[in-house]
Design a protein around this motif. Structure first.
Motif, PDB file in Angstrom:
ATOM      1  N   MET A   1       0.838  -1.208   0.000  1.00  0.00           N
ATOM      2  CA  MET A   1       0.000   0.000   0.000  1.00  0.00           C
ATOM      3  C   MET A   1       0.869   1.253   0.000  1.00  0.00           C
ATOM      4  O   MET A   1       1.752   1.419   0.848  1.00  0.00           O
ATOM      5  N   TRP A   2       0.616   2.129  -0.985  1.00  0.00           N
ATOM      6  CA  TRP A   2       1.454   3.325  -1.146  1.00  0.00           C
ATOM      7  C   TRP A   2       1.464   4.206   0.105  1.00  0.00           C
ATOM      8  O   TRP A   2       2.465   4.867   0.403  1.00  0.00           O
ATOM      9  N   ALA A   3       0.357   4.221   0.839  1.00  0.00           N
ATOM     10  CA  ALA A   3       0.257   5.129   1.987  1.00  0.00           C
ATOM     11  C   ALA A   3       1.225   4.758   3.105  1.00  0.00           C
ATOM     12  O   ALA A   3       1.571   5.609   3.935  1.00  0.00           O
ATOM     13  N   ASN A   4       1.663   3.507   3.140  1.00  0.00           N
ATOM     14  CA  ASN A   4       2.545   3.072   4.217  1.00  0.00           C
ATOM     15  C   ASN A   4       3.958   3.620   4.091  1.00  0.00           C
ATOM     16  O   ASN A   4       4.772   3.456   4.995  1.00  0.00           O
ATOM     17  N   ASN A   5       4.263   4.242   2.952  1.00  0.00           N
ATOM     18  CA  ASN A   5       5.559   4.899   2.774  1.00  0.00           C
ATOM     19  C   ASN A   5       5.319   6.347   2.345  1.00  0.00           C
ATOM     20  O   ASN A   5       5.985   6.860   1.454  1.00  0.00           O
ATOM     21  N   SER A   6       4.333   6.985   2.994  1.00  0.00           N
ATOM     22  CA  SER A   6       3.980   8.355   2.633  1.00  0.00           C
ATOM     23  C   SER A   6       4.088   9.283   3.832  1.00  0.00           C
ATOM     24  O   SER A   6       3.978   8.851   4.980  1.00  0.00           O
ATOM     25  N   VAL A   7       4.301  10.546   3.530  1.00  0.00           N
ATOM     26  CA  VAL A   7       4.145  11.622   4.497  1.00  0.00           C
ATOM     27  C   VAL A   7       2.975  12.462   4.006  1.00  0.00           C
ATOM     28  O   VAL A   7       3.009  12.989   2.893  1.00  0.00           O
ATOM     29  N   PHE A   8       1.934  12.548   4.818  1.00  0.00           N
ATOM     30  CA  PHE A   8       0.743  13.298   4.424  1.00  0.00           C
ATOM     31  C   PHE A   8       0.865  14.769   4.825  1.00  0.00           C
ATOM     32  O   PHE A   8       1.453  15.099   5.849  1.00  0.00           O
ATOM     33  N   GLY A 204     -12.605  -2.057  -6.269  1.00  0.00           N
ATOM     34  CA  GLY A 204     -12.953  -2.301  -7.656  1.00  0.00           C
ATOM     35  C   GLY A 204     -12.760  -1.079  -8.535  1.00  0.00           C
ATOM     36  O   GLY A 204     -12.646  -1.199  -9.755  1.00  0.00           O
ATOM     37  N   LEU A 205     -12.712   0.110  -7.924  1.00  0.00           N
ATOM     38  CA  LEU A 205     -12.525   1.341  -8.681  1.00  0.00           C
ATOM     39  C   LEU A 205     -11.079   1.565  -9.089  1.00  0.00           C
ATOM     40  O   LEU A 205     -10.794   1.994 -10.208  1.00  0.00           O
ATOM     41  N   LYS A 206     -10.185   1.296  -8.156  1.00  0.00           N
ATOM     42  CA  LYS A 206      -8.785   1.650  -8.388  1.00  0.00           C
ATOM     43  C   LYS A 206      -7.887   0.768  -7.513  1.00  0.00           C
ATOM     44  O   LYS A 206      -8.151   0.617  -6.315  1.00  0.00           O
ATOM     45  N   PRO A 207      -6.847   0.194  -8.073  1.00  0.00           N
ATOM     46  CA  PRO A 207      -5.939  -0.628  -7.273  1.00  0.00           C
ATOM     47  C   PRO A 207      -5.300   0.196  -6.149  1.00  0.00           C
ATOM     48  O   PRO A 207      -4.998   1.379  -6.331  1.00  0.00           O
TER      49      PRO A 207
END
Length: 431
Positions: A1-8, A204-207
């Protein structure tokens, strides 16, 4: 999951853009200001944007009028789509606020109920709507407001037509703005079946579509699991962060982190030191010298860090009774300073070092005023050291290494004979 290596980087658009507090219906492209801030936001180390509500509302965004239209005070759908394109081009992921528990009294379907009463096709869209009673607005009908706030009309999420309307709106957001996720307002109030359906629909909308829930306390696993949410807001650690410094008792935050690491290992809670609903961290810390240290902890503890616009330069703002205005101001431009630079270094280390955003967690040394813990990933270790005291401290512990490099300063560190921690300092020692 991209969010796990993100700074928001969190933005409250109505405040950030200096929009009128009341919806005046006049379309002004204020949202473009976000694109102008892209270089500054990049500098903080952020690579994801979390937008508080942007859709048409009565006042503050959490009182939606129309899920399909960007609020005129911010601009048009095309204006926001252009901003999103600029953000995506610059490498940002985008998360929008999904306010699905309730709507404003100006919501088009509720307005139809007020006009047509029992004949309205939408009378079953709202919770406990009755025509044999009255409310504080003297509409000659009664309905359930969220937590007693009758300007916020609760949606009937057991009604398939309501759910379909919301899902159609989300599909539109992906189509028009190419969003990458949702932060669910008051997720703790949403029915579990709705969250399960939302999870399936969004996947189902977006991976890799990211679902973050606003959750306060309790067992986060109740909603953060394979069937519902990817993550939740870490209010447990939020309190422990500032309270540990104000009470000079770092045992508090360590207790929270150790407990959470055991309970939620393999997940990434959203960590923050302030947001649009709470007093800014620069106003809540009693010692300004602790400001950099709390950010050093934020970027080094397990989870995903989130910055709130303006706090990266130490903006002040207190939550007052009945008003969040101080928390949600308009800044004409970024006011970068040494705190901004410090956060940038911490953010760069977090995204670059696998040990910081995915590694294990282990306490190494703990006193009321000093704290050292280890993050480890496949043999690569980083020791995070905090000295919250006004005096130097020599830490004696077994580092299982002779020397390291401090990722915050670039300086070499020798563990021989004890490790001196300067007053009000933090270090990320990479071994």
């Amino acid at each position: 999951m991209w969010a796990n290596n993100s700074v928001f980087y969190q933005i409250y658009p109505f405040g950030f853009c200096g929009a009128p507090k009341e919806n005046d219906g006049i379309t002004v492209n204020r949202i473009r200001k976000v694109a102008e801030w892209i270089p500054h936001i990049h500098k903080t180390g952020a690579n994801a944007i979390y937008f508080c509500p942007i859709f048409s509302s009565d006042r503050h965004g959490y009182d939606t009028r129309d899920y399909r239209m960007v609020d005129a005070r911010l601009g048009s759908n095309a204006d926001f789509a252009a901003v999103c394109k600029s953000l995506h081009t610059a490498g940002f992921h985008i998360v929008l606020d999904g306010v699905f528990n309730h709507v404003g009294r100006g919501f088009w379907a509720f307005q139809d109920v007020l006009k047509n009463r029992e004949r309205s096709l939408y009378k079953d869209w709202f919770v406990n709507l009755r025509f044999d009673a009255d409310n504080g607005y003297h509409d000659g009908l009664w309905y359930e407001g969220w937590e007693g706030h009758y300007e916020l009309v609760k949606l009937n999420l057991q009604n398939p037509a309501v759910v379909q309307h919301l899902f159609d709106a989300i599909a539109g957001w992906v189509r028009e703005f190419d969003i990458d996720g949702l932060r669910l307002d008051v997720a703790y109030s949403l029915p579990p079946d709705f969250l399960r359906g939302l999870h399936t629909f969004c996947n189902g909308l977006k991976p890799d579509f990211y679902l973050l829930g606003e959750v306060m306390h309790g067992d986060y696993r109740r909603m953060m699991n394979d069937e519902m949410l990817n993550s939740v807001t870490n209010y447990q650690a939020y309190k422990g962060l500032w309270s540990s410094f104000n009470s000079m008792n770092l045992f508090e935050i360590n207790s929270t982190l150790e407990s959470q690491y055991g309970l939620y290992k393999g997940t990434a809670l959203l960590n923050f030191v302030d947001n649009h609903d709470v007093t800014r961290v620069a106003s809540i810390l009693t010692n300004p010298a602790h400001l950099k240290l709390i950010y050093a902890l934020l970027f080094a503890m397990p989870g995903t860090p989130c910055l709130y616009y303006g706090s990266e330069w130490g903006a002040l703002g207190k939550k007052e009774s009945g008003s969040d205005d101080e928390l949600r101001p308009c800044f004409e431009k970024p006011m970068e300073n040494d705190l901004t630079d410090y956060i940038a270094v911490c953010g760069a280390a977090y995204t670059r070092e696998k040990a910081l955003h995915a590694g294990s967690f282990r306490k190494v040394l703990l006193t009321n005023r000093q704290y050292i813990f280890e993050r480890e990933w496949q043999g690569e270790r980083i020791l995070v050291a905090i000295n919250a005291d006004a005096e130097p401290y020599v830490a004696h512990f077994n580092a299982n290494a002779g020397c390291a490099v401090d990722l915050l300063t670039g300086e070499k560190h020798d563990f021989g004979g004890g490790s001196e921690l300067m007053p009000y300092s933090a270090a990320y020692w990479k071994i």
